[in-house]
Scaffold this motif. Structure first.
Motif, PDB file in Angstrom:
ATOM      1  N   GLU A  66       0.838  -1.201   0.000  1.00  0.00           N
ATOM      2  CA  GLU A  66       0.000   0.000   0.000  1.00  0.00           C
ATOM      3  C   GLU A  66       0.871   1.249   0.000  1.00  0.00           C
ATOM      4  O   GLU A  66       0.578   2.220  -0.686  1.00  0.00           O
ATOM      5  CB  GLU A  66      -0.933   0.007   1.206  1.00  0.00           C
ATOM      6  CG  GLU A  66      -2.050  -0.989   1.111  1.00  0.00           C
ATOM      7  CD  GLU A  66      -2.916  -1.023   2.364  1.00  0.00           C
ATOM      8  OE1 GLU A  66      -2.750  -0.139   3.243  1.00  0.00           O
ATOM      9  OE2 GLU A  66      -3.751  -1.933   2.458  1.00  0.00           O
ATOM     10  N   HIS A  67       1.945   1.216   0.768  1.00  0.00           N
ATOM     11  CA  HIS A  67       2.856   2.357   0.828  1.00  0.00           C
ATOM     12  C   HIS A  67       3.498   2.608  -0.524  1.00  0.00           C
ATOM     13  O   HIS A  67       3.615   3.742  -0.970  1.00  0.00           O
ATOM     14  CB  HIS A  67       3.910   2.104   1.907  1.00  0.00           C
ATOM     15  CG  HIS A  67       4.862   3.249   2.074  1.00  0.00           C
ATOM     16  ND1 HIS A  67       4.477   4.456   2.639  1.00  0.00           N
ATOM     17  CD2 HIS A  67       6.175   3.384   1.748  1.00  0.00           C
ATOM     18  CE1 HIS A  67       5.508   5.267   2.618  1.00  0.00           C
ATOM     19  NE2 HIS A  67       6.554   4.642   2.123  1.00  0.00           N
ATOM     20  N   GLN A  68       3.915   1.538  -1.200  1.00  0.00           N
ATOM     21  CA  GLN A  68       4.529   1.675  -2.523  1.00  0.00           C
ATOM     22  C   GLN A  68       3.542   2.252  -3.521  1.00  0.00           C
ATOM     23  O   GLN A  68       3.906   3.069  -4.354  1.00  0.00           O
ATOM     24  CB  GLN A  68       5.044   0.322  -3.018  1.00  0.00           C
ATOM     25  CG  GLN A  68       6.284  -0.150  -2.302  1.00  0.00           C
ATOM     26  CD  GLN A  68       6.716  -1.532  -2.763  1.00  0.00           C
ATOM     27  OE1 GLN A  68       5.979  -2.234  -3.429  1.00  0.00           O
ATOM     28  NE2 GLN A  68       7.925  -1.927  -2.373  1.00  0.00           N
ATOM     29  N   GLN A  69       2.294   1.829  -3.448  1.00  0.00           N
ATOM     30  CA  GLN A  69       1.275   2.303  -4.388  1.00  0.00           C
ATOM     31  C   GLN A  69       0.982   3.782  -4.169  1.00  0.00           C
ATOM     32  O   GLN A  69       0.717   4.499  -5.130  1.00  0.00           O
ATOM     33  CB  GLN A  69       0.009   1.484  -4.266  1.00  0.00           C
ATOM     34  CG  GLN A  69       0.166   0.080  -4.809  1.00  0.00           C
ATOM     35  CD  GLN A  69      -1.067  -0.774  -4.587  1.00  0.00           C
ATOM     36  OE1 GLN A  69      -2.026  -0.352  -3.948  1.00  0.00           O
ATOM     37  NE2 GLN A  69      -1.044  -1.992  -5.107  1.00  0.00           N
ATOM     38  N   THR A  70       1.019   4.247  -2.949  1.00  0.00           N
ATOM     39  CA  THR A  70       0.736   5.651  -2.687  1.00  0.00           C
ATOM     40  C   THR A  70       1.895   6.534  -3.118  1.00  0.00           C
ATOM     41  O   THR A  70       1.690   7.728  -3.380  1.00  0.00           O
ATOM     42  CB  THR A  70       0.439   5.898  -1.189  1.00  0.00           C
ATOM     43  OG1 THR A  70       1.540   5.481  -0.403  1.00  0.00           O
ATOM     44  CG2 THR A  70      -0.822   5.185  -0.766  1.00  0.00           C
ATOM     45  N   GLU A  71       3.100   5.985  -3.233  1.00  0.00           N
ATOM     46  CA  GLU A  71       4.246   6.759  -3.677  1.00  0.00           C
ATOM     47  C   GLU A  71       4.261   6.959  -5.188  1.00  0.00           C
ATOM     48  O   GLU A  71       4.934   7.848  -5.675  1.00  0.00           O
ATOM     49  CB  GLU A  71       5.547   6.107  -3.223  1.00  0.00           C
ATOM     50  CG  GLU A  71       5.801   6.209  -1.735  1.00  0.00           C
ATOM     51  CD  GLU A  71       7.126   5.610  -1.322  1.00  0.00           C
ATOM     52  OE1 GLU A  71       7.713   4.840  -2.100  1.00  0.00           O
ATOM     53  OE2 GLU A  71       7.583   5.910  -0.215  1.00  0.00           O
TER      54      GLU A  71
END
Length: 72
Positions: A66-71
Motif C-alpha cells: 500500500e505504501h509503494q502504491q501511494t508513492e
C-alpha cells in the motif's frame, strides 16, 4: 502455557468466535489435529505461534505494498 490448545482456547486468545476458529482449521490456515473418540480438535502451541507470525508478516507485506502504491 499448555502445549496444546482447544479451538475454544484459540478463539479466546484471538478474540474470535469458536466458529471462526474452526473455519481457520478447516481452511488449512491454522494447523490442527483431531484426537479422541469424539474427534476433538487440538492445536499445538508452536503451530499457533507460527500462525500468528505468518499473520504479522502478511500484514506487513500488505502495508508495504500500500505504501509503494501511494508513492507512485
Amino acid at each position: 502455557m499448555p502445549r496444546f490448545y482447544t479451538l475454544a482456547d484459540i478463539a479466546e486468545q484471538l478474540q474470535i468466535s469458536s466458529h471462526q476458529a474452526y473455519a481457520l482449521v478447516r481452511s488449512g490456515e491454522l494447523e490442527a489435529f483431531q484426537i479422541g473418540g469424539r474427534g476433538q480438535w487440538r492445536v499445538e502451541e508452536s503451530r499457533f505461534l507460527d500462525f500468528i507470525e505468518r499473520k504479522h508478516q502478511e500484514q506487513a507485506q500488505l502495508l508495504a505494498q500500500e505504501h509503494q502504491q501511494t508513492e507512485l
